[in-house]
Design a protein around this motif. Structure first.
Motif, PDB file in Angstrom:
ATOM      1  N   SER A   4     -14.141 -10.987 -29.747  1.00  0.00           N
ATOM      2  CA  SER A   4     -13.493  -9.830 -30.364  1.00  0.00           C
ATOM      3  C   SER A   4     -11.995  -9.859 -30.083  1.00  0.00           C
ATOM      4  O   SER A   4     -11.539 -10.420 -29.091  1.00  0.00           O
ATOM      5  CB  SER A   4     -14.124  -8.546 -29.836  1.00  0.00           C
ATOM      6  N   LYS A   5     -11.284  -9.224 -30.998  1.00  0.00           N
ATOM      7  CA  LYS A   5      -9.824  -9.195 -30.846  1.00  0.00           C
ATOM      8  C   LYS A   5      -9.424  -8.106 -29.851  1.00  0.00           C
ATOM      9  O   LYS A   5     -10.128  -7.098 -29.717  1.00  0.00           O
ATOM     10  CB  LYS A   5      -9.196  -8.851 -32.185  1.00  0.00           C
ATOM     11  N   GLY A   6      -8.294  -8.284 -29.222  1.00  0.00           N
ATOM     12  CA  GLY A   6      -7.795  -7.254 -28.318  1.00  0.00           C
ATOM     13  C   GLY A   6      -7.184  -6.099 -29.083  1.00  0.00           C
ATOM     14  O   GLY A   6      -6.917  -6.206 -30.282  1.00  0.00           O
ATOM     15  N   ARG A   7      -6.990  -4.992 -28.383  1.00  0.00           N
ATOM     16  CA  ARG A   7      -6.343  -3.834 -28.998  1.00  0.00           C
ATOM     17  C   ARG A   7      -4.930  -3.682 -28.434  1.00  0.00           C
ATOM     18  O   ARG A   7      -4.691  -3.993 -27.261  1.00  0.00           O
ATOM     19  CB  ARG A   7      -7.136  -2.550 -28.693  1.00  0.00           C
ATOM     20  N   LEU A   8      -4.057  -3.188 -29.285  1.00  0.00           N
ATOM     21  CA  LEU A   8      -2.662  -3.003 -28.880  1.00  0.00           C
ATOM     22  C   LEU A   8      -2.405  -1.508 -28.681  1.00  0.00           C
ATOM     23  O   LEU A   8      -2.742  -0.699 -29.543  1.00  0.00           O
ATOM     24  CB  LEU A   8      -1.746  -3.537 -29.990  1.00  0.00           C
ATOM     25  N   TYR A   9      -1.833  -1.174 -27.522  1.00  0.00           N
ATOM     26  CA  TYR A   9      -1.468   0.218 -27.246  1.00  0.00           C
ATOM     27  C   TYR A   9       0.042   0.276 -26.989  1.00  0.00           C
ATOM     28  O   TYR A   9       0.551  -0.477 -26.156  1.00  0.00           O
ATOM     29  CB  TYR A   9      -2.175   0.738 -25.989  1.00  0.00           C
ATOM     30  N   GLY A  10       0.720   1.179 -27.669  1.00  0.00           N
ATOM     31  CA  GLY A  10       2.124   1.449 -27.349  1.00  0.00           C
ATOM     32  C   GLY A  10       2.161   2.796 -26.664  1.00  0.00           C
ATOM     33  O   GLY A  10       1.828   3.807 -27.290  1.00  0.00           O
ATOM     34  N   HIS A  94      -7.855  -9.806 -25.274  1.00  0.00           N
ATOM     35  CA  HIS A  94      -7.380  -8.893 -24.229  1.00  0.00           C
ATOM     36  C   HIS A  94      -6.641  -7.708 -24.839  1.00  0.00           C
ATOM     37  O   HIS A  94      -5.771  -7.908 -25.697  1.00  0.00           O
ATOM     38  CB  HIS A  94      -6.417  -9.599 -23.269  1.00  0.00           C
ATOM     39  N   ASP A  95      -6.952  -6.508 -24.367  1.00  0.00           N
ATOM     40  CA  ASP A  95      -6.151  -5.348 -24.773  1.00  0.00           C
ATOM     41  C   ASP A  95      -4.786  -5.459 -24.101  1.00  0.00           C
ATOM     42  O   ASP A  95      -4.687  -5.919 -22.953  1.00  0.00           O
ATOM     43  CB  ASP A  95      -6.808  -4.044 -24.312  1.00  0.00           C
ATOM     44  N   VAL A  96      -3.739  -5.058 -24.819  1.00  0.00           N
ATOM     45  CA  VAL A  96      -2.381  -5.102 -24.249  1.00  0.00           C
ATOM     46  C   VAL A  96      -1.770  -3.705 -24.324  1.00  0.00           C
ATOM     47  O   VAL A  96      -1.724  -3.090 -25.391  1.00  0.00           O
ATOM     48  CB  VAL A  96      -1.482  -6.095 -25.020  1.00  0.00           C
ATOM     49  N   VAL A  97      -1.334  -3.215 -23.175  1.00  0.00           N
ATOM     50  CA  VAL A  97      -0.651  -1.922 -23.115  1.00  0.00           C
ATOM     51  C   VAL A  97       0.853  -2.180 -23.018  1.00  0.00           C
ATOM     52  O   VAL A  97       1.320  -2.841 -22.094  1.00  0.00           O
ATOM     53  CB  VAL A  97      -1.147  -1.099 -21.892  1.00  0.00           C
ATOM     54  N   VAL A  98       1.589  -1.707 -24.018  1.00  0.00           N
ATOM     55  CA  VAL A  98       3.045  -1.920 -24.036  1.00  0.00           C
ATOM     56  C   VAL A  98       3.741  -0.640 -23.558  1.00  0.00           C
ATOM     57  O   VAL A  98       3.486   0.445 -24.094  1.00  0.00           O
ATOM     58  CB  VAL A  98       3.536  -2.290 -25.458  1.00  0.00           C
ATOM     59  N   LEU A  99       4.584  -0.792 -22.552  1.00  0.00           N
ATOM     60  CA  LEU A  99       5.302   0.358 -21.984  1.00  0.00           C
ATOM     61  C   LEU A  99       6.555   0.628 -22.803  1.00  0.00           C
ATOM     62  O   LEU A  99       7.337  -0.291 -23.073  1.00  0.00           O
ATOM     63  CB  LEU A  99       5.731   0.052 -20.544  1.00  0.00           C
ATOM     64  N   CYS A 100       6.756   1.884 -23.180  1.00  0.00           N
ATOM     65  CA  CYS A 100       7.922   2.209 -24.002  1.00  0.00           C
ATOM     66  C   CYS A 100       8.655   3.384 -23.375  1.00  0.00           C
ATOM     67  O   CYS A 100       8.058   4.452 -23.179  1.00  0.00           O
ATOM     68  CB  CYS A 100       7.492   2.622 -25.411  1.00  0.00           C
ATOM     69  N   GLU A 101       9.926   3.194 -23.093  1.00  0.00           N
ATOM     70  CA  GLU A 101      10.727   4.290 -22.535  1.00  0.00           C
ATOM     71  C   GLU A 101      10.776   5.417 -23.574  1.00  0.00           C
ATOM     72  O   GLU A 101      10.912   5.167 -24.777  1.00  0.00           O
ATOM     73  CB  GLU A 101      12.133   3.757 -22.216  1.00  0.00           C
ATOM     74  N   GLY A 102      10.639   6.663 -23.141  1.00  0.00           N
ATOM     75  CA  GLY A 102      10.643   7.786 -24.083  1.00  0.00           C
ATOM     76  C   GLY A 102       9.411   7.727 -24.968  1.00  0.00           C
ATOM     77  O   GLY A 102       8.276   7.605 -24.497  1.00  0.00           O
ATOM     78  N   HIS A 119      -1.413  -4.488 -38.537  1.00  0.00           N
ATOM     79  CA  HIS A 119      -2.328  -4.826 -39.629  1.00  0.00           C
ATOM     80  C   HIS A 119      -3.391  -5.844 -39.186  1.00  0.00           C
ATOM     81  O   HIS A 119      -4.373  -6.065 -39.885  1.00  0.00           O
ATOM     82  CB  HIS A 119      -1.548  -5.365 -40.831  1.00  0.00           C
ATOM     83  N   GLN A 120      -3.212  -6.461 -38.047  1.00  0.00           N
ATOM     84  CA  GLN A 120      -4.165  -7.489 -37.570  1.00  0.00           C
ATOM     85  C   GLN A 120      -5.058  -6.997 -36.453  1.00  0.00           C
ATOM     86  O   GLN A 120      -6.163  -7.469 -36.264  1.00  0.00           O
ATOM     87  CB  GLN A 120      -3.414  -8.679 -36.976  1.00  0.00           C
ATOM     88  N   TYR A 121      -4.503  -6.123 -35.630  1.00  0.00           N
ATOM     89  CA  TYR A 121      -5.214  -5.663 -34.434  1.00  0.00           C
ATOM     90  C   TYR A 121      -5.288  -4.142 -34.439  1.00  0.00           C
ATOM     91  O   TYR A 121      -4.354  -3.477 -34.883  1.00  0.00           O
ATOM     92  CB  TYR A 121      -4.485  -6.120 -33.151  1.00  0.00           C
ATOM     93  N   GLU A 122      -6.399  -3.633 -33.900  1.00  0.00           N
ATOM     94  CA  GLU A 122      -6.504  -2.185 -33.755  1.00  0.00           C
ATOM     95  C   GLU A 122      -5.329  -1.739 -32.867  1.00  0.00           C
ATOM     96  O   GLU A 122      -5.112  -2.323 -31.792  1.00  0.00           O
ATOM     97  CB  GLU A 122      -7.824  -1.876 -33.058  1.00  0.00           C
ATOM     98  N   THR A 123      -4.609  -0.757 -33.346  1.00  0.00           N
ATOM     99  CA  THR A 123      -3.382  -0.357 -32.637  1.00  0.00           C
ATOM    100  C   THR A 123      -3.368   1.145 -32.431  1.00  0.00           C
ATOM    101  O   THR A 123      -3.700   1.900 -33.340  1.00  0.00           O
ATOM    102  CB  THR A 123      -2.143  -0.780 -33.471  1.00  0.00           C
ATOM    103  N   GLU A 124      -3.006   1.560 -31.230  1.00  0.00           N
ATOM    104  CA  GLU A 124      -2.896   3.000 -30.965  1.00  0.00           C
ATOM    105  C   GLU A 124      -1.541   3.289 -30.316  1.00  0.00           C
ATOM    106  O   GLU A 124      -1.121   2.579 -29.407  1.00  0.00           O
ATOM    107  CB  GLU A 124      -4.029   3.459 -30.043  1.00  0.00           C
TER     108      GLU A 124
END
Ligand SMILES: C[S@@+](CC[C@H](N)C(=O)[O-])C[C@H]1O[C@@H](n2cnc3c(N)ncnc32)[C@H](O)[C@@H]1O
Length: 235
Positions: A4-10, A94-102, A119-124
């Motif tokens: 399964s593909k990983g999920r992207l979190y911003g 792997h799910d990836v959590v991206v840290l965003c200032e503000g 458009h490729q990965y489930e993104t939240e």
């Protein structure tokens, strides 16, 4: 191994105070196995420093770098390259959590990841406390009332555009000051806005500083600073 593909979190980590993190961002951060953040070689990541006390040494950290202020056509191939390590983790499941200032979608570099991967990965996206709100709270002045027009103006704009936009706004946040401070102060002076405008540096961080505009040394204005012009309305 997983198919399964990983999920992207911003996730928005807020303007500086680690307590200004949403419960959702905190939960995702604590359970993340891969944590990514924007980081130039010569400067540590501000977003990472905000949540440093919540990270653990089992988490894989993935710094990436998008050079600032490049022409979009020059930037694109560099940005495509910068996101490869994150793409590799997502493709490996792997799910990836991206840290965003503000907040991630308010002038945030997460948007370059979002446009490439959503458009490729489930993104939240988890919204964060954004700097204009943090600055308004820091100076303790109501920012905009009722039908006020509130404008966000990058200080990189020309004096002419800044002046026109300020004349047409009831309240404004002028961001990305750094070396543009003197130009902005000059515009505010010409428009008679010096007493209404407030300068805030590193809002909610340990080094927060609020000073009158005429006391600011134009050669020492950090990137994490802004000028707020609050509404003139008093109710
Ligand atoms: C690229 S924008 C990122 C905005 C961010 N995503 C947000 O939601 O606030 C960077 C600009 O936001 C402003 N900024 C961000 N954090 C700040 C802080 N803690 N104090 C003052 N200004 C800040 C500065 O004007 C800075 O140049």
């Amino acid at each position: 191994m997983t198919n399964s593909k990983g999920r992207l979190y911003g996730i928005g980590v807020g303007p500086g105070d680690p307590e200004l993190l949403t419960l959702k961002a905190y939960r995702l951060l604590k359970s993340a196995s891969v944590v990514a953040y924007q980081s130039a070689d010569d400067r540590p990541s501000v977003a990472r420093s905000i949540v440093a006390s919540y990270l653990n040494d089992r988490q894989i950290e993935v710094p990436f770098h998008f050079p600032r202020a490049l022409d979009p056509y020059q930037a694109k191939p560099l940005y495509d390259k910068a996101v490869i390590p994150i793409a590799d983790h997502l493709a490996a499941g792997h799910d990836v959590v991206v840290l965003c200032e503000g907040d991630p979608l308010f002038y945030g570099s997460f948007m370059y990841l979002f446009t490439r991967f959503a458009h490729q990965y489930e993104t939240e996206v988890v919204p964060g406390v954004s700097s204009p709100m943090a600055c308004a709270s820091a100076i303790g002045i109501p920012l905009s009332y009722r039908n006020d027009i509130f404008s966000v103006l990058p200080a990189t704009l020309s004096s002419e555009v800044l002046a026109t936009q300020l004349v047409n706004a009831d309240a404004a946040a002028i961001i990305k000051l750094s070396r543009h401070f003197a130009k902005v102060r000059d515009v505010l002076q010409k428009l008679g806005l010096m007493t209404r405008a407030r300068y805030i540096e590193r809002a909610t961080m340990a080094e927060q500083r609020i000073v009158a505009l005429d006391e600011v040394d134009a050669d020492r204005v950090p990137y994490f600073s802004m000028i707020l012009v609050p509404s003139n309305v008093q109710l």
